[in-house]
Every structure is written in structure tokens, then in C-alpha cells.
Design a protein around this motif. Structure first.
Motif, short mmCIF file in Angstrom:
data_model
loop_
_atom_site.label_atom_id
_atom_site.label_comp_id
_atom_site.label_asym_id
_atom_site.label_seq_id
_atom_site.Cartn_x
_atom_site.Cartn_y
_atom_site.Cartn_z
N LYS A 1 -1.69 7.15 7.22
CA LYS A 1 -2.79 7.28 6.26
C LYS A 1 -2.43 6.56 4.97
O LYS A 1 -1.34 6.73 4.43
N ILE A 2 -3.37 5.72 4.51
CA ILE A 2 -3.19 5.04 3.23
C ILE A 2 -3.50 6.01 2.11
O ILE A 2 -4.58 6.61 2.07
N GLU B 1 -8.24 -0.73 7.04
CA GLU B 1 -8.52 0.64 7.46
C GLU B 1 -7.73 1.62 6.60
O GLU B 1 -6.72 1.26 5.98
N GLU B 2 -8.16 2.89 6.61
CA GLU B 2 -7.52 3.89 5.76
C GLU B 2 -6.57 4.80 6.53
O GLU B 2 -5.61 5.32 5.96
N GLU B 3 -6.85 5.04 7.80
CA GLU B 3 -5.97 5.92 8.57
C GLU B 3 -6.04 5.57 10.05
O GLU B 3 -6.98 4.91 10.51
N LYS C 1 0.85 -1.20 0.00
CA LYS C 1 0.00 0.00 0.00
C LYS C 1 0.88 1.25 0.00
O LYS C 1 2.04 1.20 0.38
#
Length: 551
Positions: free
Chosen positions: A550-551, A502-504, A402
């Protein structure tokens, strides 16, 4: 099964309880199946160390090692001690054994066995009679009796044990019968027997030593007496042997252990197996102890005792108590604590042992995670003193497949990126776990003394109490900084974030109050030690670190 349940069942039915405990075994993790052990140094026992040194010293002096008889018939004590023998035998252990009874199979016992659900016929009854007859004659070992009875009855061993317990009580009612055989109470008892076989079959001089157990029936065991001890004894047999030979051997032997000066005093005990006036106590002066201590006894064997063994040579005998030497060299005051430290010794852990029981709780498992942890630490070192509000990118790029961006931030004005305790490191001192202020960049210091000077000088002694100062100067460093614990935890959660989708994520560490606040865990054994010794865990300190991902 829990311990109380096991004991309750064992009292009611021992064999069933024993079988049940076998079901508690767990299959190991596949990585631990048939493990291969790697050689690494263990810990020796001080008594074993001393005996090894005594053995080496005797060998260097030209003595040959032997083993003397351990089981001594009573008549040997009379031959060696004469009229004094009864008093000597009072301190000896006599060997005893259980008689093997005649066990009959009456109609009543047959009925009892059948009432337990065991079917009997003539072949089985004949078989069990044969087992008991063989046991009486000594052809069957007592260890095999339960199994042999079970086989004769064609039942499982647990059923056979119940039959033995309930139907044949005569086996439980046996009383030991003493023999005339004693356990060796002093090495001399064995020396006479050994020398009897050697005196006409070996070239002179005969120089032998033996380091082995003796057993003495003391009234009680205390700080200076045990019922079993190790005698490091030697004999020198020749046509002529002077008392000076005992002095020479004892001096040479004890010089190996650092003794520098010696004095020889007549022993008031005057054992009858020595020539009158030859029994001598050896005192050595050890510089480390700064005192004279009794360390050995020697003498010339009595011609009367030697003649009873057909020996017409002269024999010098020297005896050293291995436990005595070990206590002197180790500074021990209680022989029980030295010989049996796990039973009598005061339990405790060294600072180094406690330090080895402090671990990071969460730690990155991937190479990307460990590199991220290192990047967070490096960014913290470089910008930790920057005035806030501020933020710094500590990582940006591919992470576990990622695109990840990680920052250290401090949005509040009037502070710094990191709190003042971020670079505290964990030390162990006198059983206490202490957080000690230290520089962020430890690599620039050449020695521990330089670190102490930096901390007490530039970082400010006023922020440290006396315990922290002593921990810094004398404690065992774990090498773990508060920030390293925080960075490891953050990297681990970043890995979790990617795996969970999850994104962040935002992680905030404020004031450390307990090990878990800086991602540390302590082994239960170390925690029990700290609580039992009223020691402290003091790692308080403001960290105030916020890390975002964060992604």
C-alpha cells in the motif's frame, strides 16, 4: 517467410528465394551490437581429447610430429603391397572430378536468353564466349562462373543463374570421371612416401609420428566401423631395429592411458608390407575395464617394399586407432554415437543442464525491488511458523520515490502465517524436476548430508515420496525455494504498482501445482526433454502466502 514457403519458392526460383531470405535479417538490440565474447570453458569432444593425449605421449617419448601425404597415387599401393594391391584398392576411395565441357553459343541459345528479357549484342555474346572458354581452360573457377556470366551479360546474379539453369543444361548433365588418385586408407601409404625423402637426408634414428585421418570404403558403417578414422601412427627408422622396439614403444605409449599389463600376439592378417612374422597385435589390460582389449598393431616394414622407395634402413611401424582408445577410455559401445553424438547419439540433457534452464519468471529490476524481495524472505523465515490470524510488516519506508508499506498476512484462524511447502526447494534428479521439503534457514547446515539428515528426520520422511528422497540425496539443487519465487514476484509487482500509479495491491499464492505457481519458467528445450523422456515436474505443495502493498 516460413520454411515451407521458402522451400516452395526455392524450387520455383532458387536465386529469388535466396535474395528474399536476406530480408529476414533483424537488427539486433543496441546492447547486442558488436558483442564482445568473454572466455569461458566449453565442452571438448572425447576423440579430440584422446588425440591430444596421444600427441603428448608421442612427444614425451621423443618422437617428432609430421604430416603424411593424404592423396596417394594408385601406383604407391602396388609398390607397397605387391600382388595384394588389387584387394587393398577395393577398400580405397578414388578421387573423381567433373570434366569441363565445351559450351557453345548457338543462335537457339541466344534466342532463349533474349526470351528471358536479357538484351544481347555482339560485345555481350563475345564476353560470354570468353567466360566459357576461360572456364574450359581452368582459368575461371566454377565458384565464379555464375558471377562471371552475369557480368558478361550485364545482369544481376539471380538473372545470370536462371540463364545458366535454363539455357545451358550441359552443366547439369556432367558425369564425374575418376582419377588414379586415392584417399589414404592407412597411414603406411603416407609413411613410405615421407621416408623416401628422409632416409638419406636425416640423422638416424628417425623417430616420427602422425595423428591424422584415413579413409576406408567399408561396406557399411555400423557400431564398430566408420568410413573415416584417425590413425595415431609412428615409425622408427635406423640401421638396425628389432621387433622388441615395437613392444617397448607400444607399452610406453599405452601406459600413458592407464594400461598396466600387455600381451603381444601374432596378427593373422599378415600384410605384405611387413616382414613375415613381425606383424603383431597389442592387447592391453585396463583396470577400469577389467578386461583385455586390442589397442594397437606394429611390425617391421618389408625390405621389398622399402627397396622400391630406395630405403636400405630398417623401419618399425606402430599404429593405434584413436577412436579405439577413445571408446575404451569412455566406455562407449557404438563408434557412431561417440564420434557423431549430435547425429547418432541419444539426445538428452544432464540434470545440471536442466537445472541451468530453470529461471524465475518475474524478478525485481531495481535495487529497491531486490531489497524488498530480501526483506520479504527474511520476514517469512522469522515468522513463518506463527499461528494465525497474524500479520507482519516486512517493509515500511521509501520505495522508488513513494512511501510504501508491505505486509505478509494470514487472516484465517487455526493455521500458520505460511503453508508447509513454502520452503520447499527445486531439485533436478534423473531428468525430473522435483520440489523437496527443506529447512527455511539453510545457512546453519554445514554440508548436504546435514540437510538430508534434517529433512528425513525432523521434517518427516512421511511427507516425501521416493522420487523426492532420491532428488534430495542425489539430485542437482537449483537453490530456488518456493518462497523465493513468490517474494521475487511480489517485489516485481510492487515496482509495477508504483510505476502504474496504483495505490495498493494484494497477492495471494495458495497451492503450487506448476512452475508458474511459484514464479518459475522452464526453457523450451528442457521442457521438450522432459516430455520426450516421460519425466515429471512435481512441485506440488501448499504455500498459502498473502502479501499486501500500500502506498
Amino acid at each position: 517467410m516460413k520454411k515451407k514457403e521458402i522451400l516452395k519458392l526455392a524450387k520455383r526460383d532458387f536465386e529469388k528465394a535466396w535474395v528474399e531470405t536476406g530480408k529476414s535479417l533483424k537488427n539486433p538490440h543496441h546492447d547486442d551490437e558488436y558483442p564482445r565474447l568473454h572466455f569461458q570453458p566449453g565442452r571438448t569432444h572425447p576423440l579430440s581429447d584422446t588425440m591430444a593425449q596421444l600427441r603428448q605421449a608421442y612427444l614425451l617419448l621423443g618422437f617428432e610430429e609430421t604430416l603424411n601425404p593424404l592423396f596417394i597415387e594408385e601406383e604407391h599401393v602396388y609398390r607397397q603391397f605387391g600382388p595384394e594391391a588389387p584387394a587393398v584398392l577395393d577398400r580405397c576411395f578414388y578421387l573423381a572430378g567433373l570434366p569441363r565441357p565445351d559450351i557453345g553459343i548457338s543462335m537457339e541459345k541466344i534466342a532463349q536468353i533474349e526470351s528471358m528479357g536479357v538484351s544481347l549484342d555482339e560485345d555481350k555474346i563475345r564476353g560470354i564466349k570468353d567466360v566459357f572458354r576461360s572456364y574450359k581452360k581452368g582459368d575461371t573457377s566454377g565458384d565464379d562462373l555464375v558471377h562471371d556470366v552475369s557480368s558478361a551479360l550485364e545482369v544481376l546474379d539471380e538473372t545470370g543463374l536462371r540463364v545458366m539453369e535454363r539455357v545451358f543444361p550441359e552443366l547439369k548433365e556432367l558425369t564425374p570421371i575418376s582419377s588414379k588418385t586415392t584417399l589414404r586408407s592407412h597411414m603406411t601409404s603416407g609413411w613410405f612416401i615421407t621416408l623416401e625423402s628422409l632416409h638419406q637426408n636425416s640423422p638416424l634414428p628417425v623417430k616420427l609420428f602422425s595423428i591424422d585421418r584415413c579413409f576406408r570404403r567399408e561396406q557399411r558403417e555400423d557400431a564398430s566401423h566408420l568410413m573415416t578414422y584417425h590413425s595415431a601412427s609412428c615409425v622408427w627408422m635406423d640401421d638396425e631395429v628389432s621387433l622388441d622396439m615395437g613392444m617397448a614403444v607400444s607399452e610406453s605409449l599405452l601406459e600413458y592411458f592407464g594400461f598396466k599389463k600387455f600381451k603381444f600376439l601374432p596378427d593373422e592378417k599378415k600384410s605384405k608390407y611387413y616382414i613375415p612374422g613381425t606383424q603383431t597385435e597389442v592387447y592391453g589390460y585396463h583396470p577400469k575395464l577389467n578386461e583385455w582389449v586390442e589397442v594397437a598393431t606394429f611390425g617391421l616394414y618389408s625390405p621389398i617394399a622399402l627397396a622400391k622407395y630406395g630405403i636400405d634402413q630398417q623401419v618399425m611401424n606402430l599404429g593405434v586407432g584413436a577412436e579405439r582408445i577413445a571408446m575404451i577410455l569412455g566406455g562407449h559401445k557404438d563408434i557412431r554415437e561417440m564420434v557423431y553424438p549430435h547425429t547418432y547419439g541419444k539426445w538428452g540433457l544432464s540434470d545440471r543442464e536442466i537445472a541451468s534452464m530453470i529461471h524465475m519468471n518475474l524478478y525485481p529490476v531495481t535495487d529497491d525491488g531486490r531489497k524488498l524481495m530480501e526483506s520479504i524472505i527474511n520476514t517469512a523465515i522469522e515468522h513463518g511458523e506463527t499461528k494465525s490470524p497474524c500479520e507482519f510488516i516486512t517493509f515500511q519506508g521509501e520505495f522508488m520515490g513513494k512511501d510504501l508499506e508491505v505486509k505478509i498476512i494470514e487472516p484465517e484462524a487455526g493455521t500458520k502465517l505460511l503453508g508447509p511447502a513454502s520452503w520447499n526447494r527445486v531439485h533436478v534428479y534423473d531428468g525430473n524436476i522435483v520440489g523437496v521439503p527443506q529447512p527455511a534457514e539453510m545457512e546453519r547446515f554445514q554440508s548436504p548430508d546435514d540437510i538430508v539428515e534434517e529433512v528425513l528426520g525432523n521434517l518427516g520422511k512421511e511427507v516425501m515420496d521416493e522420487l523426492a528422497i532420491q532428488a534430495l540425496k542425489k539430485g542437482v539443487p537449483t537453490g530456488i525455494s518456493y518462497m523465493a519465487g513468490v517474494a521475487a514476484q511480489a517485489a516485481y509487482h510492487m515496482e509495477e504498482m508504483v510505476v502504474s500509479g496504483e495505490e495498493e495491491i494484494k497477492l495471494r499464492t495458495t497451492i503450487a501445482k506448476s512452475p508458474s505457481d511459484i514464479n518459475l519458467k522452464l526453457d523450451e528445450l528442457a521442457m521438450r526433454h522432459i516430455n520426450s523422456k516421460n519425466k515429471v515436474i512435481d512441485i506440488r505443495g501448499p504455500i498459502f502466502c498473502t502479501i499486501t502493498g500500500k502506498i
